[in-house]
Design a protein around this motif. Structure first.
Motif, PDB file in Angstrom:
ATOM      1  N   THR A 176      20.671  -9.167  17.682  1.00 28.42           N
ATOM      2  CA  THR A 176      21.679  -9.923  16.943  1.00 28.42           C
ATOM      3  C   THR A 176      23.026  -9.234  17.101  1.00 28.42           C
ATOM      4  OG1 THR A 176      22.155 -10.961  14.806  1.00 28.42           O
ATOM      5  CG2 THR A 176      21.357  -8.694  14.742  1.00 28.42           C
ATOM      6  N   ASP A 177      24.032  -9.721  16.378  1.00 21.46           N
ATOM      7  CA  ASP A 177      25.347  -9.096  16.365  1.00 21.46           C
ATOM      8  C   ASP A 177      25.758  -8.860  14.917  1.00 21.46           C
ATOM      9  OD1 ASP A 177      25.908 -11.628  15.438  1.00 21.46           O
ATOM     10  OD2 ASP A 177      27.065 -12.241  17.202  1.00 21.46           O
ATOM     11  N   ALA A 178      26.995  -8.378  14.713  1.00 22.45           N
ATOM     12  CA  ALA A 178      27.439  -8.070  13.357  1.00 22.45           C
ATOM     13  C   ALA A 178      27.382  -9.303  12.460  1.00 22.45           C
ATOM     14  CB  ALA A 178      28.848  -7.490  13.390  1.00 22.45           C
ATOM     15  N   ALA A 179      27.788 -10.446  12.997  1.00 19.80           N
ATOM     16  CA  ALA A 179      27.763 -11.685  12.204  1.00 19.80           C
ATOM     17  C   ALA A 179      26.335 -12.050  11.816  1.00 19.80           C
ATOM     18  CB  ALA A 179      28.405 -12.823  12.989  1.00 19.80           C
ATOM     19  N   GLY A 180      25.391 -11.804  12.720  1.00 23.82           N
ATOM     20  CA  GLY A 180      23.991 -12.093  12.419  1.00 23.82           C
ATOM     21  C   GLY A 180      23.446 -11.213  11.310  1.00 23.82           C
ATOM     22  N   ILE A 181      23.864  -9.950  11.297  1.00 23.86           N
ATOM     23  CA  ILE A 181      23.425  -9.048  10.227  1.00 23.86           C
ATOM     24  C   ILE A 181      23.995  -9.495   8.886  1.00 23.86           C
ATOM     25  CG2 ILE A 181      23.702  -6.702   9.318  1.00 23.86           C
ATOM     26  CD1 ILE A 181      23.398  -5.690  12.178  1.00 23.86           C
ATOM     27  N   ILE A 182      25.279  -9.835   8.862  1.00 22.17           N
ATOM     28  CA  ILE A 182      25.904 -10.298   7.624  1.00 22.17           C
ATOM     29  C   ILE A 182      25.220 -11.572   7.119  1.00 22.17           C
ATOM     30  CG2 ILE A 182      28.047 -11.239   6.653  1.00 22.17           C
ATOM     31  CD1 ILE A 182      29.515  -9.249   8.544  1.00 22.17           C
ATOM     32  N   GLU A 183      24.894 -12.459   8.033  1.00 22.28           N
ATOM     33  CA  GLU A 183      24.167 -13.689   7.683  1.00 22.28           C
ATOM     34  C   GLU A 183      22.826 -13.347   7.040  1.00 22.28           C
ATOM     35  OE1 GLU A 183      22.930 -17.839   7.779  1.00 22.28           O
ATOM     36  OE2 GLU A 183      24.914 -17.008   8.206  1.00 22.28           O
ATOM     37  N   ARG A 184      22.107 -12.407   7.649  1.00 25.39           N
ATOM     38  CA  ARG A 184      20.771 -12.050   7.160  1.00 25.39           C
ATOM     39  C   ARG A 184      20.826 -11.383   5.786  1.00 25.39           C
ATOM     40  NH1 ARG A 184      16.962 -11.577   5.103  1.00 25.39           N
ATOM     41  NH2 ARG A 184      14.829 -11.142   5.742  1.00 25.39           N
ATOM     42  N   VAL A 185      21.860 -10.578   5.552  1.00 26.86           N
ATOM     43  CA  VAL A 185      21.969  -9.850   4.286  1.00 26.86           C
ATOM     44  C   VAL A 185      22.443 -10.746   3.153  1.00 26.86           C
ATOM     45  CG1 VAL A 185      23.230  -8.013   3.088  1.00 26.86           C
ATOM     46  CG2 VAL A 185      22.291  -7.597   5.375  1.00 26.86           C
ATOM     47  N   TYR A 186      23.435 -11.586   3.427  1.00 33.55           N
ATOM     48  CA  TYR A 186      24.083 -12.329   2.344  1.00 33.55           C
ATOM     49  C   TYR A 186      23.570 -13.751   2.132  1.00 33.55           C
ATOM     50  CZ  TYR A 186      27.414  -8.522   1.925  1.00 33.55           C
ATOM     51  OH  TYR A 186      27.981  -7.305   1.724  1.00 33.55           O
ATOM     52  N   ARG A 187      22.908 -14.320   3.124  1.00 30.28           N
ATOM     53  CA  ARG A 187      22.518 -15.722   3.009  1.00 30.28           C
ATOM     54  C   ARG A 187      21.022 -15.976   3.081  1.00 30.28           C
ATOM     55  NH1 ARG A 187      27.219 -19.106   6.309  1.00 30.28           N
ATOM     56  NH2 ARG A 187      28.974 -18.333   5.061  1.00 30.28           N
ATOM     57  N   HIS A 188      20.244 -14.932   3.274  1.00 29.99           N
ATOM     58  CA  HIS A 188      18.795 -15.076   3.326  1.00 29.99           C
ATOM     59  C   HIS A 188      18.174 -14.360   2.130  1.00 29.99           C
ATOM     60  CE1 HIS A 188      18.173 -16.410   7.716  1.00 29.99           C
ATOM     61  NE2 HIS A 188      19.471 -16.468   7.464  1.00 29.99           N
ATOM     62  N   PRO A 189      17.009 -14.793   1.698  1.00 30.03           N
ATOM     63  CA  PRO A 189      16.349 -14.105   0.578  1.00 30.03           C
ATOM     64  C   PRO A 189      15.792 -12.753   0.998  1.00 30.03           C
ATOM     65  CG  PRO A 189      14.920 -15.823   1.470  1.00 30.03           C
ATOM     66  CD  PRO A 189      16.245 -15.967   2.165  1.00 30.03           C
ATOM     67  N   GLN A 190      15.537 -11.919   0.001  1.00 36.41           N
ATOM     68  CA  GLN A 190      14.900 -10.606   0.181  1.00 36.41           C
ATOM     69  C   GLN A 190      15.628  -9.734   1.205  1.00 36.41           C
ATOM     70  OE1 GLN A 190      10.820 -12.004   0.898  1.00 36.41           O
ATOM     71  NE2 GLN A 190      10.312 -11.468  -1.202  1.00 36.41           N
ATOM     72  N   ALA A 191      16.932  -9.598   0.999  1.00 40.59           N
ATOM     73  CA  ALA A 191      17.736  -8.732   1.871  1.00 40.59           C
ATOM     74  C   ALA A 191      17.236  -7.291   1.815  1.00 40.59           C
ATOM     75  CB  ALA A 191      19.204  -8.798   1.464  1.00 40.59           C
ATOM     76  N   ASN A 192      16.658  -6.890   0.674  1.00 39.26           N
ATOM     77  CA  ASN A 192      16.162  -5.512   0.570  1.00 39.26           C
ATOM     78  C   ASN A 192      15.078  -5.229   1.599  1.00 39.26           C
ATOM     79  OD1 ASN A 192      14.443  -7.312  -0.895  1.00 39.26           O
ATOM     80  ND2 ASN A 192      13.642  -5.634  -2.137  1.00 39.26           N
ATOM     81  N   ARG A 193      14.197  -6.219   1.832  1.00 40.59           N
ATOM     82  CA  ARG A 193      13.142  -6.010   2.840  1.00 40.59           C
ATOM     83  C   ARG A 193      13.733  -5.920   4.243  1.00 40.59           C
ATOM     84  NH1 ARG A 193       7.888  -9.773   1.265  1.00 40.59           N
ATOM     85  NH2 ARG A 193       7.751  -9.197  -0.939  1.00 40.59           N
ATOM     86  N   PHE A 194      14.738  -6.762   4.518  1.00 37.88           N
ATOM     87  CA  PHE A 194      15.375  -6.696   5.833  1.00 37.88           C
ATOM     88  C   PHE A 194      16.022  -5.337   6.041  1.00 37.88           C
ATOM     89  CE2 PHE A 194      19.523  -6.981   8.022  1.00 37.88           C
ATOM     90  CZ  PHE A 194      19.058  -7.146   9.314  1.00 37.88           C
ATOM     91  N   LEU A 195      16.763  -4.859   5.052  1.00 39.97           N
ATOM     92  CA  LEU A 195      17.433  -3.568   5.189  1.00 39.97           C
ATOM     93  C   LEU A 195      16.428  -2.435   5.355  1.00 39.97           C
ATOM     94  CD1 LEU A 195      20.190  -4.158   2.505  1.00 39.97           C
ATOM     95  CD2 LEU A 195      20.560  -3.973   4.979  1.00 39.97           C
ATOM     96  N   ALA A 196      15.336  -2.489   4.602  1.00 44.97           N
ATOM     97  CA  ALA A 196      14.305  -1.462   4.733  1.00 44.97           C
ATOM     98  C   ALA A 196      13.637  -1.505   6.106  1.00 44.97           C
ATOM     99  CB  ALA A 196      13.259  -1.624   3.635  1.00 44.97           C
ATOM    100  N   SER A 197      13.626  -2.681   6.733  1.00 48.82           N
ATOM    101  CA  SER A 197      12.998  -2.811   8.054  1.00 48.82           C
ATOM    102  C   SER A 197      13.770  -2.055   9.138  1.00 48.82           C
ATOM    103  CB  SER A 197      12.863  -4.284   8.448  1.00 48.82           C
ATOM    104  OG  SER A 197      14.123  -4.840   8.828  1.00 48.82           O
ATOM    105  N   LEU A 198      14.987  -1.575   8.824  1.00 51.51           N
ATOM    106  CA  LEU A 198      15.763  -0.796   9.783  1.00 51.51           C
ATOM    107  C   LEU A 198      15.311   0.660   9.831  1.00 51.51           C
ATOM    108  CD1 LEU A 198      19.381  -2.087   8.992  1.00 51.51           C
ATOM    109  CD2 LEU A 198      17.622  -3.118  10.436  1.00 51.51           C
ATOM    110  N   CYS A 199      14.479   1.082   8.895  1.00 53.63           N
ATOM    111  CA  CYS A 199      14.106   2.495   8.809  1.00 53.63           C
ATOM    112  C   CYS A 199      13.311   3.019  10.007  1.00 53.63           C
ATOM    113  CB  CYS A 199      13.371   2.767   7.502  1.00 53.63           C
ATOM    114  SG  CYS A 199      14.492   2.721   6.080  1.00 53.63           S
ATOM    115  N   PRO A 200      12.435   2.222  10.637  1.00 55.15           N
ATOM    116  CA  PRO A 200      11.809   2.739  11.862  1.00 55.15           C
ATOM    117  C   PRO A 200      12.833   3.094  12.940  1.00 55.15           C
ATOM    118  CG  PRO A 200      10.548   0.901  11.024  1.00 55.15           C
ATOM    119  CD  PRO A 200      11.802   0.965  10.185  1.00 55.15           C
ATOM    120  N   PHE A 201      13.910   2.314  13.048  1.00 50.85           N
ATOM    121  CA  PHE A 201      14.982   2.639  14.003  1.00 50.85           C
ATOM    122  C   PHE A 201      15.640   3.960  13.603  1.00 50.85           C
ATOM    123  CE2 PHE A 201      19.380   2.739  15.357  1.00 50.85           C
ATOM    124  CZ  PHE A 201      19.323   2.320  16.672  1.00 50.85           C
TER     125      PHE A 201
END
Length: 280
Positions: A176-201
């Motif tokens: 994705t790109d920066a806009a895609g991340i912002i979309e995922r965090v602010y417009r999709h449910p359960q942003a906490n799970r998405f953010l936590a999914s970055l921890c393996p990286f």
């Protein structure tokens, strides 16, 4: 027979058996009465637990459920759904924090912490929680959690606080790109799970000096804003996936603060079973 559950944001670990027999483990979707309706909680129990747990309902004599969001004011639907499934059993519903404390410390006093998708901590006297600094959730708090690590890491990447190669690698990894991340965090449910999914990286890059420094700061924030507020400075023990996978960095941050670390558990369920079977 006793049924014990440890439920977090994404999954519930169940263990059932007797004091003299082997404990059998199964897993279902996470249960959180703060975010889920009574109907959805019943659906999880009836469609997932009932089919995976081979214990006859009438054989179950006690149920101990420890879950995220299971405060007394909102935990009623969980207790009611468990009563429906196991009508002969005595049912207790407690917070996941008390479950973590009992698993980590057993019957000894200590400071018990959860570092998973979210975070929490408490001072434990060997039986009950005596002090708790409110975690406040991943927007206002949850320092040291997967959601908080992910939130600050992606923000540092997008704001140029971390090297460009990390930003490029992260965006490629997420496709994705920066806009895609912002979309995922602010417009999709359960942003906490998405953010936590970055921890393996983050974990894959933790040997890089800038990421190592980033992690030490995140875990120091957890100690400074939570653990250091307790009236007794006892050994600090941890449960959860973040605690398990970033143990080295947590121990380093604790040493810098002069704190003594204790037990680390990826999942509390087996030690919870040990706690309850000892009491039988």
């Amino acid at each position: 027979m006793i049924l014990i559950a440890d439920s977090g944001a994404t999954k519930t670990d169940w263990c059932y058996g007797t004091a003299n027999g082997a404990c059998i483990r199964v897993q279902t979707e996470g249960i959180n009465p703060f975010h889920q309706s009574a109907g959805h909680i019943r659906h999880i129990l009836e469609s997932q637990l009932a089919s995976r747990c081979a214990m006859p309902a009438e054989a179950c004599t006690e149920v101990f459920f420890y879950g995220a969001g299971c405060l007394p004011s909102v935990s009623g639907p969980v207790a009611e759904a468990l009563h429906r499934l196991f009508p002969e059993a005595h049912v207790e519903v407690e917070t996941d924090l008390l479950g973590a404390a009992r698993a980590l410390c057993q019957y000894r006093p200590g400071i018990a912490c959860i570092l998973g998708t979210g975070s929490n901590s408490c001072l434990y006297d060997g039986e009950r929680i005596t002090q708790n600094v409110s975690p406040l959730g991943y927007i206002l708090g949850d320092e040291g959690s997967g959601a908080c690590l992910g939130k600050h890491f992606v923000a540092d990447c997008l704001k140029g606080q971390l090297p460009a190669h990390l930003k490029d690698a992260l965006l490629e990894d997420l496709q994705t790109d920066a806009a895609g991340i912002i979309e995922r965090v602010y417009r999709h449910p359960q942003a906490n799970r998405f953010l936590a999914s970055l921890c393996p990286f983050i974990h894959r890059h933790k040997a890089e000096p800038c990421v190592h420094t980033f992690l030490l700061q995140c875990f120091d924030d957890f100690f400074r804003r939570n653990v250091l507020h307790y009236s007794e400075q006892l050994p600090v023990s941890f449960a959860g996936s973040i605690a398990w996978h970033f143990r080295t960095e947590i121990e380093e941050a604790a040493r810098i603060r002069g704190l003594q670390t204790g037990v680390f558990l990826q999942s509390p369920i087996e030690k919870l079973a040990e706690y309850h079977f000892k009491a039988e």
